[in-house]
Scaffold this active site. Structure first.
Site, PDB file in Angstrom:
ATOM      1  N   HIS A   1      -7.564   9.714  -1.990  1.00  0.00           N
ATOM      2  CA  HIS A   1      -6.651   9.453  -0.551  1.00  0.00           C
ATOM      3  C   HIS A   1      -7.655  10.280   0.352  1.00  0.00           C
ATOM      4  O   HIS A   1      -7.729  10.063   1.835  1.00  0.00           O
ATOM      5  CB  HIS A   1      -5.587  10.156  -0.602  1.00  0.00           C
ATOM      6  CG  HIS A   1      -4.501   9.573   0.512  1.00  0.00           C
ATOM      7  ND1 HIS A   1      -2.963   9.557   0.246  1.00  0.00           N
ATOM      8  CD2 HIS A   1      -4.603   9.271   1.775  1.00  0.00           C
ATOM      9  CE1 HIS A   1      -2.703   9.096   1.239  1.00  0.00           C
ATOM     10  NE2 HIS A   1      -3.515   8.751   2.235  1.00  0.00           N
TER      11      HIS A   1
ATOM     12  N   ASP B   1       0.771  -1.307   0.100  1.00  0.00           N
ATOM     13  CA  ASP B   1      -0.049   0.012   0.022  1.00  0.00           C
ATOM     14  C   ASP B   1       0.796   1.210  -0.020  1.00  0.00           C
ATOM     15  O   ASP B   1       1.741   1.334   1.062  1.00  0.00           O
ATOM     16  CB  ASP B   1      -1.016   0.055   1.241  1.00  0.00           C
ATOM     17  CG  ASP B   1      -1.656   1.109   1.281  1.00  0.00           C
ATOM     18  OD1 ASP B   1      -2.962   1.104   0.641  1.00  0.00           O
ATOM     19  OD2 ASP B   1      -1.315   2.264   1.883  1.00  0.00           O
TER      20      ASP B   1
ATOM     21  N   LYS C   1      -2.681   5.966  -4.002  1.00  0.00           N
ATOM     22  CA  LYS C   1      -3.792   6.984  -3.920  1.00  0.00           C
ATOM     23  C   LYS C   1      -3.579   8.221  -4.455  1.00  0.00           C
ATOM     24  O   LYS C   1      -2.378   8.419  -4.675  1.00  0.00           O
ATOM     25  CB  LYS C   1      -4.033   7.103  -2.258  1.00  0.00           C
ATOM     26  CG  LYS C   1      -4.157   5.561  -1.748  1.00  0.00           C
ATOM     27  CD  LYS C   1      -4.126   5.902  -0.103  1.00  0.00           C
ATOM     28  CE  LYS C   1      -3.900   4.691   0.763  1.00  0.00           C
ATOM     29  NZ  LYS C   1      -2.426   4.286   0.422  1.00  0.00           N
TER      30      LYS C   1
ATOM     31  N   TYR D   1       3.261   9.884  -0.286  1.00  0.00           N
ATOM     32  CA  TYR D   1       4.306   9.187   0.527  1.00  0.00           C
ATOM     33  C   TYR D   1       5.636   9.369  -0.189  1.00  0.00           C
ATOM     34  O   TYR D   1       6.763   8.874   0.517  1.00  0.00           O
ATOM     35  CB  TYR D   1       3.879   7.696   0.421  1.00  0.00           C
ATOM     36  CG  TYR D   1       2.692   7.433   1.261  1.00  0.00           C
ATOM     37  CD1 TYR D   1       1.932   8.182   1.890  1.00  0.00           C
ATOM     38  CD2 TYR D   1       2.169   5.974   1.479  1.00  0.00           C
ATOM     39  CE1 TYR D   1       0.676   7.915   2.634  1.00  0.00           C
ATOM     40  CE2 TYR D   1       1.198   5.505   1.944  1.00  0.00           C
ATOM     41  CZ  TYR D   1       0.302   6.583   2.564  1.00  0.00           C
ATOM     42  OH  TYR D   1      -0.935   6.022   3.220  1.00  0.00           O
TER      43      TYR D   1
END
Length: 170
Positions: free
Chosen positions: A103, A40, A70, A45
């Site tokens: 997200h 994930d 996301k 990120y």
């Protein structure tokens, strides 16, 4: 587990929030070595490229790992969301994502109460629906949506979200 759209999802996966560079590469390698088959990640990120290169280096067959990414809150809207999906595919070095989520239900820089959020969420969702129809993603969903957000989306969507991913600390 089987999603309503018919896509099978491993029950346990590696979340990669706050992991970058060598740390995310080592975590992905260790997780896969321990039998994990779900990774994930998310555009925010900033680790998709490291994950993609690790999967390539390990020569993991694509059908042996489930990849979730996301949409960043800065990328809401049809055009931006479409471009963001393609950017994630490129960064992860794959032709298809297994699951792609919105997200966050609001656009970066806008107040939660900003009425524009409603319309832009739906634009973003249309981009996800079109990406799924084009075969770029197998399943689509949302993350951090509340019940009112979900009701609004369900009233307007062609494809219902397969997932509402929420963070939980038991």
């Amino acid at each position: 587990a089987m999603l309503a759209c018919g896509v099978a999802v491993p029950c346990v996966g590696l979340g990669t929030f706050q992991l970058r560079g060598p740390a995310v590469c080592a975590a992905v390698e260790a997780a896969l070595g321990a039998g994990y088959r779900l990774i994930d990640t998310a555009a925010v990120y900033r680790n998709e490229t490291d994950i993609g290169s690790t999967l390539q280096r390990l020569r993991v067959p694509r059908d042996q790992v489930f990849i979730t990414s996301k949409l960043a809150p800065r990328d809401h809207g049809y055009e931006k969301a479409t471009a963001a999906i393609r950017a994630s595919l490129t960064a992860l070095a794959v032709e298809q994502l297994d699951l792609y989520l919105i997200h966050w239900p609001g656009c970066q820089g806008w107040k939660v109460t900003d009425e524009r959020n409603s319309a832009i969420r739906l634009e973003s969702w249309r981009a996800l629906e079109d990406a799924q129809a084009a075969g770029l993603v197998r399943a689509i969903g949302v993350s951090n949506f509340t019940v009112p957000h979900l009701r609004e989306l369900l009233a307007a969507c062609r494809v219902p979200p397969a997932v509402n991913q929420v963070e939980l600390h038991p």
